[in-house]
Design a protein around this motif. Structure first.
Motif, PDB file in Angstrom:
ATOM      1  N   UNK A  85       0.799  -1.221   0.000  1.00  0.00           N
ATOM      2  CA  UNK A  85       0.000   0.000   0.000  1.00  0.00           C
ATOM      3  C   UNK A  85       0.827   1.263   0.000  1.00  0.00           C
ATOM      4  N   UNK A  86       0.142   2.392   0.153  1.00  0.00           N
ATOM      5  CA  UNK A  86       0.818   3.678   0.237  1.00  0.00           C
ATOM      6  C   UNK A  86       1.113   3.974   1.710  1.00  0.00           C
ATOM      7  N   UNK A  87       1.941   4.985   1.930  1.00  0.00           N
ATOM      8  CA  UNK A  87       2.262   5.386   3.294  1.00  0.00           C
ATOM      9  C   UNK A  87       0.974   5.745   4.049  1.00  0.00           C
TER      10      UNK A  87
ATOM     11  N   UNK B 117      -1.907   4.609   3.671  1.00  0.00           N
ATOM     12  CA  UNK B 117      -2.844   3.502   3.876  1.00  0.00           C
ATOM     13  C   UNK B 117      -2.437   2.588   5.024  1.00  0.00           C
ATOM     14  N   UNK B 118      -1.366   2.931   5.723  1.00  0.00           N
ATOM     15  CA  UNK B 118      -0.945   2.105   6.865  1.00  0.00           C
ATOM     16  C   UNK B 118      -2.051   1.975   7.904  1.00  0.00           C
TER      17      UNK B 118
ATOM     18  N   UNK C 207       2.586  -7.204   0.585  1.00  0.00           N
ATOM     19  CA  UNK C 207       3.034  -6.773   1.908  1.00  0.00           C
ATOM     20  C   UNK C 207       2.026  -5.865   2.589  1.00  0.00           C
TER      21      UNK C 207
ATOM     22  N   UNK D 169       2.157  -3.719   6.273  1.00  0.00           N
ATOM     23  CA  UNK D 169       2.987  -3.428   7.438  1.00  0.00           C
ATOM     24  C   UNK D 169       2.622  -2.089   8.043  1.00  0.00           C
TER      25      UNK D 169
ATOM     26  N   UNK E 160       4.902  -0.772  10.474  1.00  0.00           N
ATOM     27  CA  UNK E 160       6.232  -0.192  10.658  1.00  0.00           C
ATOM     28  C   UNK E 160       7.272  -1.057   9.987  1.00  0.00           C
ATOM     29  N   UNK E 161       8.321  -1.363  10.735  1.00  0.00           N
ATOM     30  CA  UNK E 161       9.466  -2.088  10.186  1.00  0.00           C
ATOM     31  C   UNK E 161       9.516  -3.532  10.628  1.00  0.00           C
TER      32      UNK E 161
ATOM     33  N   UNK F  35       8.428  -6.251   9.684  1.00  0.00           N
ATOM     34  CA  UNK F  35       8.588  -7.327   8.708  1.00  0.00           C
ATOM     35  C   UNK F  35       9.933  -7.232   7.974  1.00  0.00           C
ATOM     36  N   UNK F  36      10.770  -6.279   8.378  1.00  0.00           N
ATOM     37  CA  UNK F  36      12.013  -6.003   7.649  1.00  0.00           C
ATOM     38  C   UNK F  36      12.951  -7.185   7.539  1.00  0.00           C
ATOM     39  N   UNK F  37      13.110  -7.905   8.630  1.00  0.00           N
ATOM     40  CA  UNK F  37      14.043  -9.036   8.619  1.00  0.00           C
ATOM     41  C   UNK F  37      13.593 -10.086   7.602  1.00  0.00           C
TER      42      UNK F  37
END
Lengths: 104, 141
Positions: free
Chosen positions: B64-66, B68-69, B99, B101, B103-104, B106-108
């Protein structure tokens, strides 16, 4: 045009639209590659770049202009491919070797 | 730790005739898992139109877009593999990682995915394995 010596880079920020996908992926890869140099690698939506005060900005070509407008005095390196782009590798190499990094 | 990818989030043998259809398939899967509200699916299409989420090697990462978080209930990834090559702004896509999310967190997992895409054996497994269990094991940390 802006430039910086690779040896002075302490913070590299990967810019993106949302900061949820590709930029996160690239930032994670680069963080691992540059950990030994003590370089912090994060990602940020392009309009929030000033908040993270980067030494160098990496972003996809499609966002390059917006990134440069936001960060006129910071080198903004654009790339075309998220996986295995030589420009991304070029920034990593310049940081490792202390070479100059500049805008196009 | 939380599992950002689950068996129910892996769909193999999907078909889509367009990028929007493929992105919506990913979004609908995230929606069916309860990870997002339906507004997020539209935001994924909107984001795709701003800038393509094509990564290279036949892989795209729609999200999504920022803004839409706020429609994300919990961080989650879905894997949708297509039987056909989906046309993607002049590129071809066989595998989508959708994806969601906040925040972060799911980064790993995304970092792990990047490593797998760049490793020849793991890449082959991602593109060809018909075992959802195997794919889950490959990507989960």
């Amino acid at each position: 045009m802006s430039s910086i010596s690779g040896s002075k880079v302490k913070k590299l920020v990967v810019a993106c639209e949302a900061g949820m996908g590709s930029s996160v992926m690239i930032a994670k890869q680069l963080a691992k590659q540059l950990k030994a140099q003590g370089v912090e690698v994060t990602h940020s939506p392009v309009n929030q770049l000033p908040d993270s005060s980067p030494d160098v900005v990496l972003c996809h070509r499609g966002l390059g202009e917006r990134a440069k407008q936001t960060m006129p005095n910071t080198p903004v390196v654009v790339f075309d491919m998220f996986l295995g782009d030589p420009r991304i590798q070029g920034v990593v190499d310049a940081i490792l070797n202390g070479d100059n990094i500049s805008d196009d | 730790m939380t599992n950002f990818l689950q068996l129910a989030g892996i769909r193999l043998g999907a078909t889509a005739s367009s990028r929007e259809e493929a992105v919506r398939l990913c979004g609908e899967l995230l929606l069916s898992l309860g990870a997002v509200e339906k507004e997020y699916v539209d935001a994924m299409v909107e984001r795709e139109n701003i800038i393509s989420s094509f990564m290279g090697e036949g892989v795209a990462l729609p999200h999504g877009t920022d803004a839409s978080r706020k429609y994300v209930n919990f961080a989650q990834l879905v894997l949708v593999r297509f039987e056909n090559e989906v046309p993607w702004e002049g590129e071809q896509v066989r595998l989508c990682i959708g994806i969601a999310a906040k925040g972060d967190e799911h980064g790993e997992l995304l970092g792990n995915l990047a490593e797998k895409l760049l490793d020849e054996d793991s890449y082959k497994q991602l593109m060809e394995s018909n075992s959802t269990n195997e794919l889950l094991e490959l990507l989960n940390l």
